[in-house]
Design a protein around this motif. Structure first.
Motif, PDB file in Angstrom:
ATOM      1  N   UNK A  20       3.358  -5.401  -4.916  1.00  0.00           N
ATOM      2  CA  UNK A  20       2.326  -6.365  -4.564  1.00  0.00           C
ATOM      3  C   UNK A  20       2.984  -7.705  -4.225  1.00  0.00           C
ATOM      4  N   UNK A  21       2.503  -8.355  -3.176  1.00  0.00           N
ATOM      5  CA  UNK A  21       3.079  -9.632  -2.774  1.00  0.00           C
ATOM      6  C   UNK A  21       4.038  -9.521  -1.614  1.00  0.00           C
ATOM      7  N   UNK A  22       4.280  -8.315  -1.123  1.00  0.00           N
ATOM      8  CA  UNK A  22       5.151  -8.124   0.033  1.00  0.00           C
ATOM      9  C   UNK A  22       4.410  -8.489   1.309  1.00  0.00           C
ATOM     10  N   UNK A  23       5.168  -8.820   2.365  1.00  0.00           N
ATOM     11  CA  UNK A  23       4.562  -9.200   3.645  1.00  0.00           C
ATOM     12  C   UNK A  23       5.284  -8.507   4.792  1.00  0.00           C
ATOM     13  N   UNK A  24       4.519  -7.923   5.694  1.00  0.00           N
ATOM     14  CA  UNK A  24       5.070  -7.354   6.914  1.00  0.00           C
ATOM     15  C   UNK A  24       4.873  -8.370   8.033  1.00  0.00           C
ATOM     16  N   UNK A  25       5.982  -8.905   8.545  1.00  0.00           N
ATOM     17  CA  UNK A  25       5.928  -9.853   9.652  1.00  0.00           C
ATOM     18  C   UNK A  25       6.083  -9.091  10.962  1.00  0.00           C
ATOM     19  N   UNK A  26       5.164  -9.331  11.894  1.00  0.00           N
ATOM     20  CA  UNK A  26       5.179  -8.644  13.184  1.00  0.00           C
ATOM     21  C   UNK A  26       5.172  -9.691  14.291  1.00  0.00           C
ATOM     22  N   UNK A  27       6.153  -9.623  15.160  1.00  0.00           N
ATOM     23  CA  UNK A  27       6.200 -10.560  16.285  1.00  0.00           C
ATOM     24  C   UNK A  27       5.083 -10.253  17.281  1.00  0.00           C
ATOM     25  N   UNK A  28       4.488 -11.299  17.813  1.00  0.00           N
ATOM     26  CA  UNK A  28       3.406 -11.095  18.785  1.00  0.00           C
ATOM     27  C   UNK A  28       3.919 -10.441  20.064  1.00  0.00           C
ATOM     28  N   UNK A  29       5.209 -10.429  20.253  1.00  0.00           N
ATOM     29  CA  UNK A  29       5.774  -9.871  21.487  1.00  0.00           C
ATOM     30  C   UNK A  29       5.847  -8.349  21.479  1.00  0.00           C
ATOM     31  N   UNK A  30       5.663  -7.697  20.318  1.00  0.00           N
ATOM     32  CA  UNK A  30       5.852  -6.242  20.259  1.00  0.00           C
ATOM     33  C   UNK A  30       4.570  -5.471  20.586  1.00  0.00           C
ATOM     34  N   UNK A  31       3.431  -6.161  20.698  1.00  0.00           N
ATOM     35  CA  UNK A  31       2.196  -5.467  21.036  1.00  0.00           C
ATOM     36  C   UNK A  31       1.816  -4.450  19.979  1.00  0.00           C
ATOM     37  N   UNK A  32       1.518  -3.210  20.427  1.00  0.00           N
ATOM     38  CA  UNK A  32       1.106  -2.158  19.502  1.00  0.00           C
ATOM     39  C   UNK A  32       2.222  -1.145  19.232  1.00  0.00           C
ATOM     40  N   UNK A  33       3.449  -1.529  19.541  1.00  0.00           N
ATOM     41  CA  UNK A  33       4.573  -0.602  19.384  1.00  0.00           C
ATOM     42  C   UNK A  33       4.771  -0.171  17.933  1.00  0.00           C
ATOM     43  N   UNK A  34       4.364  -1.003  16.984  1.00  0.00           N
ATOM     44  CA  UNK A  34       4.549  -0.686  15.565  1.00  0.00           C
ATOM     45  C   UNK A  34       3.206  -0.516  14.864  1.00  0.00           C
ATOM     46  N   UNK A  35       2.217  -0.054  15.590  1.00  0.00           N
ATOM     47  CA  UNK A  35       0.883   0.112  15.010  1.00  0.00           C
ATOM     48  C   UNK A  35       0.900   1.069  13.823  1.00  0.00           C
ATOM     49  N   UNK A  36       1.730   2.133  13.895  1.00  0.00           N
ATOM     50  CA  UNK A  36       1.791   3.098  12.795  1.00  0.00           C
ATOM     51  C   UNK A  36       2.397   2.473  11.549  1.00  0.00           C
ATOM     52  N   UNK A  37       3.383   1.583  11.739  1.00  0.00           N
ATOM     53  CA  UNK A  37       3.990   0.897  10.603  1.00  0.00           C
ATOM     54  C   UNK A  37       2.990  -0.067   9.976  1.00  0.00           C
ATOM     55  N   UNK A  38       2.261  -0.794  10.815  1.00  0.00           N
ATOM     56  CA  UNK A  38       1.247  -1.726  10.304  1.00  0.00           C
ATOM     57  C   UNK A  38       0.179  -0.975   9.503  1.00  0.00           C
ATOM     58  N   UNK A  39      -0.221   0.167  10.022  1.00  0.00           N
ATOM     59  CA  UNK A  39      -1.252   0.950   9.331  1.00  0.00           C
ATOM     60  C   UNK A  39      -0.738   1.434   7.973  1.00  0.00           C
ATOM     61  N   UNK A  40       0.493   1.908   7.935  1.00  0.00           N
ATOM     62  CA  UNK A  40       1.064   2.380   6.668  1.00  0.00           C
ATOM     63  C   UNK A  40       1.136   1.247   5.648  1.00  0.00           C
ATOM     64  N   UNK A  41       1.505   0.060   6.119  1.00  0.00           N
ATOM     65  CA  UNK A  41       1.573  -1.091   5.221  1.00  0.00           C
ATOM     66  C   UNK A  41       0.186  -1.465   4.715  1.00  0.00           C
ATOM     67  N   UNK A  42      -0.786  -1.457   5.610  1.00  0.00           N
ATOM     68  CA  UNK A  42      -2.157  -1.833   5.247  1.00  0.00           C
ATOM     69  C   UNK A  42      -2.727  -0.864   4.212  1.00  0.00           C
ATOM     70  N   UNK A  43      -2.439   0.422   4.351  1.00  0.00           N
ATOM     71  CA  UNK A  43      -3.007   1.430   3.463  1.00  0.00           C
ATOM     72  C   UNK A  43      -2.477   1.333   2.035  1.00  0.00           C
ATOM     73  N   UNK A  44      -1.332   0.676   1.837  1.00  0.00           N
ATOM     74  CA  UNK A  44      -0.815   0.531   0.476  1.00  0.00           C
ATOM     75  C   UNK A  44      -1.683  -0.402  -0.357  1.00  0.00           C
ATOM     76  N   UNK A  45      -2.380  -1.328   0.304  1.00  0.00           N
ATOM     77  CA  UNK A  45      -3.172  -2.309  -0.418  1.00  0.00           C
ATOM     78  C   UNK A  45      -2.329  -3.368  -1.109  1.00  0.00           C
TER      79      UNK A  45
END
Length: 256
Positions: A20-45
């Motif tokens: 808890x307290x971790x942060x996934x930083x995503x550059x605005x330049x990558x678009x949706x290339x890492x959508x699966x990674x973002x989703x996995x991070x979000x699902x951890x809560x």
């Protein structure tokens, strides 16, 4: 900030154990290339997702090949610390009586790229514990984490002040200790014990003399090439494979 992890595979593995307290930083330049990674991070809560500009990402990770995505592990991971940290005493006390085990001792491996590659092999060949000295050794840096391709999340590591004292403890715990050196007995003809500890020396000078003297045997890798020796990370992988090959053969023979 806590430890920062980059490289898609490393991030995917780190997400599984991030606190808890971790942060996934995503550059605005990558678009949706890492959508699966973002989703996995979000699902951890447990992991916040923050989009930042490419310049902000570069300032946060100067010189790193981050590809626009970085995971900042804000709290302790499972197992505690940057790697799964333990001590040799804890390891020996938890080892079941009669159980075989494979331990890897790294005597002053200072290159983080080598340590990362060694941890990959340690994970693949089910090493139970990696031991490194407190001083004159590569540590769990971002480079180690990246080169290990996520293996750093899974391999237990003990950082000890005195490797020679550690070797004596392992021997008292039923381990046979084998040092790696080009002048040793061929690993192909060496019958490794069920409880084995393999000592790998530094990139330049090999195993220190006092440590070498404590080993029960010195083993080498038969080679026919033109160069003097293998890189320490490659040599480590070969010896770990040979141990697992032998133990698998013994197990298969007993079942026949």
């Amino acid at each position: 900030m806590g430890e920062k992890v980059y490289g898609k595979h490393n991030i995917e593995e780190a997400i599984k154990v991030a606190a808890m307290g971790s942060t996934l930083y995503v550059s605005r330049s990558v678009g949706k290339a890492y959508a699966d990674v973002e989703r996995a991070a979000m699902l951890t809560g447990k992991i916040a997702i923050k989009r930042i500009s490419p310049n902000e990402m570069d300032r946060m990770m100067p010189g790193a090949d981050h590809r626009g995505v970085v995971l900042d592990i804000g709290g302790p991971r499972k197992g505690g610390g940057r790697l799964i940290q333990t001590t040799v005493d804890q390891f020996l006390s938890s080892l079941a009586e009669g159980r075989g085990s494979l331990v890897l001792i790294l005597d002053e491996i200072t290159d983080p790229h080598n340590l990362g590659a060694i941890l990959r092999s340690a994970d693949q060949f089910s090493v139970d514990l990696v031991i490194v000295p407190e001083r004159n050794s590569a540590s769990s840096t971002e480079t180690v984490t990246k080169v290990s391709s996520g293996a750093a999340q899974y391999v237990p590591m003990a950082v000890e002040a005195n490797l020679n004292r550690v070797i004596k403890k392992l021997k008292d715990g039923g381990f046979w200790v084998y040092g790696a050196d080009m002048q040793g007995t061929s690993s192909y003809t060496t019958e490794f014990a069920s409880r084995t500890a393999i000592v790998m020396g530094s990139e330049g000078s090999g195993i220190r003399r006092m440590t070498r003297d404590l080993c029960d045997g010195i083993v080498s890798i038969p080679m026919n090439g033109h160069i003097d020796s293998l890189n320490v990370s490659v040599a480590t992988g070969v010896l770990l494979y040979e141990f697992r090959r032998q133990r698998s053969f013994i197990s298969d023979s007993r079942m026949q």
